[in-house]
Write a protein that holds these residues in place. Sequence first.
Motif, PDB file in Angstrom:
ATOM      1  N   GLY A   1      -9.864   8.133  -5.327  1.00 47.34           N
ATOM      2  CA  GLY A   1      -9.341   9.455  -4.993  1.00 47.34           C
ATOM      3  C   GLY A   1      -9.268   9.612  -3.485  1.00 47.34           C
ATOM      4  O   GLY A   1      -9.762   8.777  -2.735  1.00 47.34           O
ATOM      5  N   GLY A   2      -8.640  10.662  -3.024  1.00 49.21           N
ATOM      6  CA  GLY A   2      -8.492  10.904  -1.584  1.00 49.21           C
ATOM      7  C   GLY A   2      -7.342  10.090  -1.022  1.00 49.21           C
ATOM      8  O   GLY A   2      -6.374   9.787  -1.706  1.00 49.21           O
ATOM      9  N   LYS A   3      -7.457   9.704   0.250  1.00 46.43           N
ATOM     10  CA  LYS A   3      -6.407   8.915   0.905  1.00 46.43           C
ATOM     11  C   LYS A   3      -6.110   7.626   0.148  1.00 46.43           C
ATOM     12  O   LYS A   3      -4.978   7.164   0.126  1.00 46.43           O
ATOM     13  N   LEU A   4      -7.147   7.044  -0.438  1.00 44.02           N
ATOM     14  CA  LEU A   4      -6.953   5.794  -1.174  1.00 44.02           C
ATOM     15  C   LEU A   4      -5.960   5.973  -2.322  1.00 44.02           C
ATOM     16  O   LEU A   4      -5.126   5.106  -2.571  1.00 44.02           O
ATOM     17  N   ALA A   5      -6.038   7.093  -3.003  1.00 40.65           N
ATOM     18  CA  ALA A   5      -5.149   7.341  -4.141  1.00 40.65           C
ATOM     19  C   ALA A   5      -3.693   7.468  -3.686  1.00 40.65           C
ATOM     20  O   ALA A   5      -2.774   7.192  -4.452  1.00 40.65           O
ATOM     21  N   GLN A   6      -3.478   7.853  -2.443  1.00 40.77           N
ATOM     22  CA  GLN A   6      -2.125   8.011  -1.917  1.00 40.77           C
ATOM     23  C   GLN A   6      -1.435   6.671  -1.680  1.00 40.77           C
ATOM     24  O   GLN A   6      -0.226   6.625  -1.465  1.00 40.77           O
ATOM     25  N   LEU A   7      -2.181   5.577  -1.713  1.00 43.50           N
ATOM     26  CA  LEU A   7      -1.595   4.259  -1.478  1.00 43.50           C
ATOM     27  C   LEU A   7      -0.740   3.791  -2.653  1.00 43.50           C
ATOM     28  O   LEU A   7       0.070   2.896  -2.500  1.00 43.50           O
ATOM     29  N   GLY A   8      -0.947   4.381  -3.797  1.00 47.61           N
ATOM     30  CA  GLY A   8      -0.160   4.008  -4.963  1.00 47.61           C
ATOM     31  C   GLY A   8      -0.909   3.071  -5.890  1.00 47.61           C
ATOM     32  O   GLY A   8      -1.741   2.281  -5.466  1.00 47.61           O
ATOM     33  N   SER A   9      -0.575   3.173  -7.155  1.00 50.52           N
ATOM     34  CA  SER A   9      -1.309   2.418  -8.165  1.00 50.52           C
ATOM     35  C   SER A   9      -1.099   0.912  -8.051  1.00 50.52           C
ATOM     36  O   SER A   9      -1.996   0.140  -8.366  1.00 50.52           O
TER      37      SER A   9
END
Length: 172
Positions: A114-122
């Motif tokens: 979650g957070g910025k990491l989740a914005q990187l895409g699956s």
Amino acid sequence: MELNDTRQISAAPEIVWAALLDPEVLKECIPGCQELTGSVEDGFEAVVTQKIGPVKATFKGAVTLSDIVPGQSCTISGEGKGGAAGFAKGGAKVGLTPEAGGTLLTYAVEARVGGKLAQLGSRIIDGVARKLADEFFERFQAAVEGPSEDEPAEETDEDTKKKGWFARALGR
């Protein structure tokens, strides 16, 4: 992200089980682990640094072992917070089955971020999670078995050469 896989480990199930419960082995096997303190009973505190895509973060969190069936299976769970980078949660259900010449280790890994990491895409997250899981179990196998035939062995004695550092430490 979910990942299921198996590894054939050339060591007795008792050795593989003891390695799974050993904090020194876990610390050596967790990619990016800088610190691991605690016990199986109380859980472990961990500090892990990872670079995921353009985001590098140090995660502080907990590692616990649960659903323990001595000598057969357990669940290794981890949860960490990486400040502005976000959080990571994951776990691996690990099973051991005696086989001729060693132990069949099976694992099912699940990871969430979650957070910025989740914005990187699956796609990026799934790839990194798969890589980290593979790296953990490769390191674990090497700790128990010793170097592969491609790698030079540290010692010249044939019996010792085949054993991993953990098996040597147990005197087996």
